[in-house]
Design an enzyme around this catalytic site. Structure first.
Site, short mmCIF file in Angstrom:
data_model
loop_
_atom_site.label_atom_id
_atom_site.label_comp_id
_atom_site.label_asym_id
_atom_site.label_seq_id
_atom_site.Cartn_x
_atom_site.Cartn_y
_atom_site.Cartn_z
CG HIS A 1 2.16 -3.10 -15.26
ND1 HIS A 1 1.68 -4.25 -14.68
CD2 HIS A 1 3.18 -3.47 -16.05
CE1 HIS A 1 2.39 -5.28 -15.10
NE2 HIS A 1 3.30 -4.84 -15.94
CG ASN B 1 -3.25 -1.36 -12.83
OD1 ASN B 1 -3.08 -1.40 -11.60
ND2 ASN B 1 -2.63 -2.21 -13.65
N GLY C 1 0.79 -1.24 0.00
CA GLY C 1 0.00 0.00 0.00
C GLY C 1 0.82 1.28 0.00
CB THR C 2 4.35 2.21 -0.74
OG1 THR C 2 4.52 1.62 -2.02
CG2 THR C 2 4.92 1.32 0.33
C1 GRF Z 1 3.44 -1.40 -7.57
O1 GRF Z 1 4.76 -1.64 -7.96
C2 GRF Z 1 2.51 -1.37 -8.75
O2 GRF Z 1 3.13 -0.99 -9.93
C3 GRF Z 1 2.06 -2.81 -8.86
O3 GRF Z 1 2.00 -3.26 -7.52
C4 GRF Z 1 2.90 -2.54 -6.72
C5 GRF Z 1 2.15 -2.06 -5.52
O4 GRF Z 1 2.99 -1.54 -4.54
N1 GRF Z 1 0.82 -2.89 -9.57
P1 GRF Z 1 2.39 -0.90 -3.22
O5 GRF Z 1 1.46 -1.92 -2.60
O6 GRF Z 1 1.68 0.35 -3.61
O7 GRF Z 1 3.58 -0.62 -2.36
#
Ligand code: GRF
Length: 189
Positions: free
Chosen positions: A107, A105, A14-15
């Site tokens: 990615h 989204n 969830g960063t």
């Molecule tokens: C991110 O690297 C995003 O690109 C991918 O999942 C990861 C989520 O990271 N879809 P976080 O949970 O927001 O730290």
């Protein structure tokens, strides 16, 4: 400015959620995060919802009607934008149609390269020269919706999975907010 009521979907750390919450506290950032949807009861990211007093729902994606439950909650909070941020579940066609509003989204690759899972491993295996992240609209095909924003960096010989991940995430924290500003400031979307 009337801010869009936004829901962030997460499954893990969830960063990106945390980053979007902080950005959204700025009075001229176009969204307010009104809800967090999570399909993992142990996700660390739920702590950010709690810390910042944002309502959240944990859905059990093993249940047949879990998307219905999400839709009910979205309606209740008058959500008009969904931001997927590490949500490890494919959004069904039925959901896309019933929700009918914008879904974004992020990615961790330069789409259309490296759609799907295990992105960093494949980037290393493929000896890429550069990589980065992409923010795009969600459509019925995985990681194939219209691209809103990309950011990249050049890979170095010393890079490994961990360093690539860290560098990509730093770019993500700039790309997601910029993409959100872009879609609400341009008539082109
Ligand atoms: C991110 O690297 C995003 O690109 C991918 O999942 C990861 C989520 O990271 N879809 P976080 O949970 O927001 O730290």
């Amino acid at each position: 400015m009337v801010k869009k009521n936004t829901c962030v979907f997460i499954s893990g750390k969830g960063t990106n959620l945390k980053n979007l919450i902080i950005k959204s506290r700025n009075y001229n950032f176009p969204i307010n995060i009104k809800l967090v949807v999570c399909n993992n009861p142990n996700a660390y990211g739920l702590n950010y919802a709690k810390k910042y007093f944002i309502p959240y729902v944990v859905v059990n994606t093993n249940l047949r009607n879990y998307e219905k439950k999400i839709l009910v909650n979205l309606k209740k909070r008058k959500i008009s934008l969904i931001c997927l941020a590490g949500y490890m579940k494919i959004i069904s066609n039925k959901f896309l149609k019933e929700y009918g509003k914008k879904i974004l989204n992020i990615h961790p690759s330069l789409l259309p390269k490296f759609k799907g899972l295990n992105t960093y491993d494949r980037i290393i295996k493929n000896k890429e020269i550069k990589t980065g992240c992409t923010v795009h609209f969600v459509n019925k095909n995985l990681d194939e919706g219209k691209i809103i924003k990309k950011k990249f960096f050049f890979l170095e010989k010393t890079d490994n999975k961990e360093t690539i991940k860290n560098k990509t995430k730093i770019l993500e924290y700039r790309a997601y907010p910029e993409a959100i500003i872009k879609i609400f400031s341009k008539a082109s979307f």
